[in-house]
Design an enzyme around this catalytic site. Sequence first.
Site, PDB file in Angstrom:
ATOM      1  CD  GLU A   1      -9.796   4.472  -3.539  1.00  0.00           C
ATOM      2  OE1 GLU A   1     -10.991   4.476  -3.897  1.00  0.00           O
ATOM      3  OE2 GLU A   1      -8.848   4.541  -4.330  1.00  0.00           O
TER       4      GLU A   1
ATOM      5  CE  LYS B   1     -12.529   4.295   3.968  1.00  0.00           C
ATOM      6  NZ  LYS B   1     -13.124   3.306   3.081  1.00  0.00           N
TER       7      LYS B   1
ATOM      8  CB  CYS C   1     -12.021  -0.644   6.749  1.00  0.00           C
ATOM      9  SG  CYS C   1     -10.817  -0.470   5.425  1.00  0.00           S
TER      10      CYS C   1
END
Length: 478
Positions: A146, A201, A257
């Site tokens: 994502e 990512k 993150c």
Amino acid sequence: MATIAAKCPHITVTIVDLNEARINAWNSDSLPIYEPGLDEIVKSCRGKNLFFSTDVKKGIEDADIIFASVNTPTKTQGVGKGRAADLRFIESVGRTIAQYSTRSKIVIEKSTVPIKTAEAIARVLTANEVSGGTIGKKFWILSNPEFLAEGTAMKDLDAPDRVLIGGQVDDAVQVLVDIYANWVPRDKILTTNLWSSELSKLVANAMLAQRVSSINSIARLCERTGADVKEVSRAIGADSRIGPKFLNASIGFGGSCFQKDILNLVYICQQFGLNEVATYWQSVVDMNDNQKVAFTHRIISALFNTVTKKKIAVFGFAFKKDTGDVRETPALTVCDMLMADGGIVHVYDPKVSYEEAIQEFKYHGIEVNEDQFIFSKTPAEAADGAHAIVVLTEWDEFKTYKYEDFYRKMMKPAFLFDGRNMLDHDGLERLGFEVHALGKASSSASAADEGGGYITRACSSPNMRSYKPQKTADGMLL
């Protein structure tokens, strides 16, 4: 998953979790997380083609495609402590899938994972299939990370910059491409090999965090030189090669993150002997940590070098606006340092509870004196009698407050520290606040530099107060 259910009514989406309380919350009127737009989509699809269940076995048996969306925190002990990703949950998912699968499946990594994790999942699935004597099933592993920002996640899903799918088997990749193609233009669906997808990512988050640390480093320089970081950001952001995004100086990045993924990247580089590369990316985290510490030192220094027994109003505890997420929030460091100096911190945040804040302190091993850390029901309550207001989250509502009301009830001099550079600093100064913003000399420092303010008032000699510089014939100033 809720977006897939909303965009693909012909597909049944079942979300399973062993945590019964969490599943009950997803089935209730009060969802367990706050994200603008999520509540409406979940409630419009739930019970139709979107289901939440604790029956993991049935969920796996019925599924053709399984998304593995579990937490991959940084390891807190053992080899790679503080840097490497803890993959025990993703490994557990692999074992559970192998245990309950009765036919072939496409297994998709949705979690942020280190490069080559797909290979580890495949080994776990294959090994458990062999030991269970159920040879015959096939598992195709895909990577589909994502690229969402909390607070705008639903918009990001509805109109993504890109969708990334990594895989080694074209037919399996095409299955997932076809699902996203229900609402995402095909030219925005990128396909790569597994390892490129997994690494992309980590690199995306590292690059964004790098910009934050870069502009924050320049903000520190601006504070010393008289430059204004907002003007510098606007100037460099106008360059099409650079662009304006992620160039707002702040107290630093937070969330689940950025730091985790950079530290993971550092660890991976070290594992491959790329120590210079690891040092480079570690500096991004170090700069972020330093920014929080420097900002707090600035608060203490401005308040006459102590905040002992002083009430400090903190506006915002979430790591960013439009979310209740407090993971790795910069507010943690700021509040901890203020309390360590004896300050009494009163926090107001529209979406964060006292319990959530305390839980984050506990996660980081920080003990909190409940007499020094208090949650207020309103910003006015937090500011009443405070020596300073410290803005730590960029909630839009903070721009709408009547700061003149706060000022009247605060101790004088009344200080305001804008950790997000979001308020009208000139207007606040006209109200009487001493404003300290990031990347800009404070109002008191500016007055001193200009020969006015405290320096002029501190001059005891009338001759010095009335002195005017004079230019000599050769142009020198006297």
